[in-house]
Scaffold this active site. Sequence first.
Site, mmCIF file in Angstrom:
data_model
loop_
_atom_site.group_PDB
_atom_site.id
_atom_site.type_symbol
_atom_site.label_atom_id
_atom_site.label_comp_id
_atom_site.label_asym_id
_atom_site.label_seq_id
_atom_site.Cartn_x
_atom_site.Cartn_y
_atom_site.Cartn_z
ATOM 1 C CG ASP A 214 -1.822 -1.075 1.370
ATOM 2 O OD1 ASP A 214 -2.174 -1.649 0.329
ATOM 3 O OD2 ASP A 214 -2.211 -1.387 2.518
HETATM 4 N N1 URA Z 1 -1.213 -5.855 3.988
HETATM 5 C C1 URA Z 1 -1.669 -4.599 3.942
HETATM 6 O O1 URA Z 1 -2.696 -4.288 4.527
HETATM 7 N N2 URA Z 1 -0.984 -3.689 3.240
HETATM 8 C C2 URA Z 1 0.172 -3.970 2.592
HETATM 9 O O2 URA Z 1 0.772 -3.090 1.973
HETATM 10 C C3 URA Z 1 0.633 -5.286 2.656
HETATM 11 C C4 URA Z 1 -0.082 -6.220 3.364
#
Ligand code: URA
Length: 245
Positions: free
Chosen positions: A105
């Site tokens: 993310d």
């Molecule tokens: N889980 C999440 O919520 N975000 C990420 O970037 C990776 C795993």
Amino acid sequence: MANMERLQKVIAHAGVASRRKAEQLIVDGKVKVNGETVTELGTKVTPNDDIEVNGVPIDKEEPVYFLLYKPRGVISSVKDDKGRKVVTDYLPEVQERIFPIGRLDYDTSGVLLLTNDGDFANLLMHPSHEVDKEYIVKTKGIPSSDHMKKLKKGISVDGDYLKAVHAKVMSTESKRNTAIVKVILHEGKNRQVRRMFDALGFPVDKLKRERYGMIGLHGMNAGDYRPLKPHEVKQLRQLAEENVK
Ligand code: URA
């Protein structure tokens, strides 16, 4: 798929012709993809497709593999319509058409692998291949060991069954009402860690991926990158192949 590109761009990139000339070659029926003549300009190809121009295969790039310590505030993509920072901005010297293997993310930092090898990326991303992804999570609120059990048992969120293979509270700060939790996943569903902790009632404050298989961030700072060593690529491939169910 993240690693799809327009045929004319790939031909131009291989140094065969300018973009405009490449478009003409396609329209004129001079281009084959995997043995089939293609005349449509919008056709998308991956690095694994065999492309011929006038019967001559275009040079394929050598496969390359990199580890980036992704900083927070960067998109796991190769370009962004809104001009925001993307992960490939951190590897400006790399000439090959690399793309990230999966996503972190925007606000997540940590291990992100990038490659131009589509087969390798697909192999690692397949959920049944059970490659460990280890995350360090800072939560708002302090979860209990029962909450950890729930994560390991699996929780249904919006029709997805989300499960951790390991989950442990590492430390807590009662004054600030926060905890540091280590979580290992095999899957990589969209925003999986954040959704699992939201479902338990402990929103994620900070999230970092510490490890992907045996690849960690030793000695690196956010924004640093390095090529993977040949033995690391081999081990990752083996790890994924071993675990095929
Ligand atoms: N889980 C999440 O919520 N975000 C990420 O970037 C990776 C795993």
